[in-house]
Scaffold this motif. Structure first.
Motif, mmCIF file in Angstrom:
data_model
loop_
_atom_site.group_PDB
_atom_site.id
_atom_site.type_symbol
_atom_site.label_atom_id
_atom_site.label_comp_id
_atom_site.label_asym_id
_atom_site.label_seq_id
_atom_site.Cartn_x
_atom_site.Cartn_y
_atom_site.Cartn_z
ATOM 1 N N SER A 1 0.842 -1.197 0.000
ATOM 2 C CA SER A 1 0.000 0.000 0.000
ATOM 3 C C SER A 1 0.876 1.245 0.000
ATOM 4 O O SER A 1 1.905 1.284 0.676
ATOM 5 C CB SER A 1 -0.913 0.020 1.239
ATOM 6 O OG SER A 1 -1.764 -1.103 1.271
ATOM 7 N N GLY A 2 0.474 2.247 -0.761
ATOM 8 C CA GLY A 2 1.150 3.533 -0.733
ATOM 9 C C GLY A 2 0.426 4.470 0.210
ATOM 10 O O GLY A 2 -0.807 4.463 0.266
ATOM 11 N N MET A 3 1.174 5.272 0.974
ATOM 12 C CA MET A 3 0.554 6.199 1.922
ATOM 13 C C MET A 3 1.280 7.531 1.875
ATOM 14 O O MET A 3 2.500 7.590 1.790
ATOM 15 C CB MET A 3 0.583 5.629 3.344
ATOM 16 C CG MET A 3 -0.075 6.529 4.392
ATOM 17 S SD MET A 3 -0.111 5.814 6.072
ATOM 18 C CE MET A 3 -1.340 4.506 5.835
ATOM 19 N N SER A 4 0.497 8.617 1.937
ATOM 20 C CA SER A 4 1.074 9.952 1.935
ATOM 21 C C SER A 4 0.194 10.875 2.762
ATOM 22 O O SER A 4 -1.024 10.674 2.861
ATOM 23 C CB SER A 4 1.184 10.493 0.501
ATOM 24 O OG SER A 4 1.796 11.769 0.482
ATOM 25 N N MET A 5 0.813 11.880 3.373
ATOM 26 C CA MET A 5 0.079 12.931 4.068
ATOM 27 C C MET A 5 0.273 14.232 3.305
ATOM 28 O O MET A 5 1.403 14.640 3.033
ATOM 29 C CB MET A 5 0.593 13.109 5.499
ATOM 30 C CG MET A 5 -0.281 14.045 6.326
ATOM 31 S SD MET A 5 0.572 14.761 7.751
ATOM 32 C CE MET A 5 1.242 16.258 7.023
ATOM 33 N N GLY A 6 -0.838 14.891 2.959
ATOM 34 C CA GLY A 6 -0.716 16.130 2.216
ATOM 35 C C GLY A 6 -2.046 16.575 1.653
ATOM 36 O O GLY A 6 -3.097 15.972 1.923
ATOM 37 N N PRO A 7 -2.048 17.618 0.831
ATOM 38 C CA PRO A 7 -3.282 18.123 0.215
ATOM 39 C C PRO A 7 -3.830 17.133 -0.807
ATOM 40 O O PRO A 7 -3.146 16.174 -1.193
ATOM 41 C CB PRO A 7 -2.828 19.422 -0.445
ATOM 42 C CG PRO A 7 -1.366 19.237 -0.693
ATOM 43 C CD PRO A 7 -0.867 18.416 0.454
ATOM 44 N N PRO A 8 -5.063 17.346 -1.263
ATOM 45 C CA PRO A 8 -5.669 16.420 -2.233
ATOM 46 C C PRO A 8 -4.812 16.180 -3.468
ATOM 47 O O PRO A 8 -4.842 15.089 -4.046
ATOM 48 C CB PRO A 8 -6.989 17.117 -2.594
ATOM 49 C CG PRO A 8 -7.336 17.920 -1.375
ATOM 50 C CD PRO A 8 -6.020 18.402 -0.837
ATOM 51 N N GLY A 9 -4.023 17.174 -3.869
ATOM 52 C CA GLY A 9 -3.183 17.019 -5.059
ATOM 53 C C GLY A 9 -2.140 15.929 -4.927
ATOM 54 O O GLY A 9 -1.609 15.445 -5.934
ATOM 55 N N TYR A 10 -1.843 15.522 -3.695
ATOM 56 C CA TYR A 10 -0.878 14.447 -3.496
ATOM 57 C C TYR A 10 -1.411 13.110 -3.997
ATOM 58 O O TYR A 10 -0.666 12.139 -4.098
ATOM 59 C CB TYR A 10 -0.516 14.328 -2.021
ATOM 60 C CG TYR A 10 0.570 15.282 -1.563
ATOM 61 C CD1 TYR A 10 0.781 16.484 -2.236
ATOM 62 C CD2 TYR A 10 1.369 15.006 -0.461
ATOM 63 C CE1 TYR A 10 1.757 17.374 -1.821
ATOM 64 C CE2 TYR A 10 2.350 15.887 -0.032
ATOM 65 C CZ TYR A 10 2.535 17.071 -0.716
ATOM 66 O OH TYR A 10 3.503 17.943 -0.306
ATOM 67 N N GLY A 11 -2.703 13.060 -4.307
ATOM 68 C CA GLY A 11 -3.267 11.842 -4.871
ATOM 69 C C GLY A 11 -2.571 11.454 -6.159
ATOM 70 O O GLY A 11 -2.380 10.274 -6.448
ATOM 71 N N GLU A 12 -2.167 12.466 -6.946
ATOM 72 C CA GLU A 12 -1.457 12.185 -8.189
ATOM 73 C C GLU A 12 -0.092 11.558 -7.907
ATOM 74 O O GLU A 12 0.373 10.694 -8.649
ATOM 75 C CB GLU A 12 -1.293 13.467 -8.991
ATOM 76 C CG GLU A 12 -2.621 14.066 -9.468
ATOM 77 C CD GLU A 12 -2.416 15.313 -10.295
ATOM 78 O OE1 GLU A 12 -1.247 15.639 -10.593
ATOM 79 O OE2 GLU A 12 -3.427 15.963 -10.648
ATOM 80 N N VAL A 13 0.553 12.009 -6.829
ATOM 81 C CA VAL A 13 1.837 11.422 -6.448
ATOM 82 C C VAL A 13 1.636 9.962 -6.048
ATOM 83 O O VAL A 13 2.440 9.088 -6.398
ATOM 84 C CB VAL A 13 2.470 12.217 -5.296
ATOM 85 C CG1 VAL A 13 3.755 11.549 -4.807
ATOM 86 C CG2 VAL A 13 2.759 13.650 -5.735
ATOM 87 N N LEU A 14 0.559 9.681 -5.329
ATOM 88 C CA LEU A 14 0.260 8.298 -4.958
ATOM 89 C C LEU A 14 -0.047 7.459 -6.193
ATOM 90 O O LEU A 14 0.301 6.275 -6.259
ATOM 91 C CB LEU A 14 -0.917 8.260 -3.980
ATOM 92 C CG LEU A 14 -0.585 8.617 -2.530
ATOM 93 C CD1 LEU A 14 -1.866 8.728 -1.714
ATOM 94 C CD2 LEU A 14 0.345 7.585 -1.913
ATOM 95 N N GLY A 15 -0.722 8.072 -7.163
ATOM 96 C CA GLY A 15 -0.985 7.346 -8.405
ATOM 97 C C GLY A 15 0.301 6.967 -9.101
ATOM 98 O O GLY A 15 0.434 5.860 -9.646
ATOM 99 N N GLU A 16 1.278 7.871 -9.068
ATOM 100 C CA GLU A 16 2.593 7.555 -9.632
ATOM 101 C C GLU A 16 3.265 6.449 -8.841
ATOM 102 O O GLU A 16 3.914 5.562 -9.402
ATOM 103 C CB GLU A 16 3.466 8.809 -9.622
ATOM 104 C CG GLU A 16 4.825 8.621 -10.268
ATOM 105 C CD GLU A 16 5.661 9.880 -10.255
ATOM 106 O OE1 GLU A 16 6.866 9.797 -10.562
ATOM 107 O OE2 GLU A 16 5.113 10.960 -9.922
#
Length: 288
Positions: free
Chosen positions: A58-73
């Motif tokens: 699983s990928g996990m990140s804390m940040g604004p909604p735009g970080y979703g693209e980073v998780l997609g990467e």
């Protein structure tokens, strides 16, 4: 084997992508966000573990909604099965300590709902903060062992132990071999390089890549977002209020002087003949 990879979005510091205001301060809203470069090594370590031993990543990140693209990467890079974004305005302006508390809480919630975690992978440091504190601080909150500067690793699933080679920096660089029980946190060194020596590993890698392409295109359907209430976080320990770091000042970044000269030539203009003449000289030097 169940793993979580922590990743973060950072400003794109490549030439021409960074935007500064008149005082030389970074304008994050006008600067593209990319995956933190060191996190790619954590992704590679997690992928190697999945290829060799199977399991769920699983990928996990804390940040604004735009970080979703980073998780997609990240899903595309590590062939992750799902993604988790910890996002809320209450989390804004968190320093490494408040970030670690949030990530630690997210990992614990994940473990409670899914049924445990064996490994957490993190990058060495971020390109915007350069502190290298978030991974170790998250580990401190989890009360797990940690192995840093990992160059290579493997897992013994039966013994539930990790064996790793790590870089030790001192008067001279040395490599030591260490072991740690699972669960534990792995901080991948920038020099980490995955290895797939067995044919079965290379075939598994190829199969996972094919399976993930379709999933990564629709990464939002595989992403869960948890806010401050979902995580049941005390506002006093998150965001700006929960950040003990005090920034006394921010120095502007001076613009680099231009060291290159450019000549603009319009198509079909007078300078085209001279341009082709110079290009032919270079082509002749290469034997083309």
């Amino acid at each position: 084997m169940r793993s979580i990879v922590l990743t973060k979005g950072v400003p794109d510091f490549s030439e021409g992508a960074v935007s500064f205001d008149e005082d030389g301060h970074l304008e994050r809203g006008k600067t593209p966000t990319v995956m933190n470069p060191n996190d790619e090594k954590a992704l590679q370590a997690a992928l190697q573990t999945k290829v060799r031993h199977g399991g769920h990543v699983s990928g996990m990140s804390m940040g604004p909604p735009g970080y979703g693209e980073v998780l997609g990467e990240a899903m595309e890079e590590v062939y992750a099965d799902d993604l988790y974004l910890l996002s809320d305005r209450e989390l804004a302006a968190s320093d490494t300590w408040a970030t670690a508390i949030t990530l630690c809480t997210g990992i614990e919630k994940y473990a409670d709902e899914i049924g445990g975690v064996d490994l957490v992978f993190a990058g060495f440091k971020t390109a915007d903060g350069e502190t290298g504190q978030t991974g170790p601080q998250t580990c401190w909150g989890l009360e797990w062992p940690i192995v840093t500067h990992v160059l290579a690793l493997d897992i013994d699933p039966d013994e539930r132990r990790l064996r790793a080679k790590r870089l030790v920096e001192g008067d001279r660089d040395e490599i030591e071999t260490v072991e740690a029980p699972l669960p534990c946190v792995v901080i991948a060194d920038p020099e980490f390089s995955p290895t797939y020596r067995k044919a079965s590993h290379r075939l598994t890698h190829k199969r996972l890549r094919a399976e993930t392409r379709e999933r990564a295109e629709e990464y939002e359907e595989h992403m869960t977002t948890w806010n401050q209430q979902d995580l049941n976080l005390d506002p006093e320990y998150i965001g700006l209020d929960g950040s003990p770091t005090i920034v006394s000042s921010v120095d502007p970044i001076p613009k680099a002087p231009s060291e290159r000269e450019a000549t603009v030539i319009e198509p079909g203009g007078e300078g085209m003949e001279e341009l082709f003449g110079e290009m032919n000289e270079f082509a002749a030097a290469r034997g083309d």
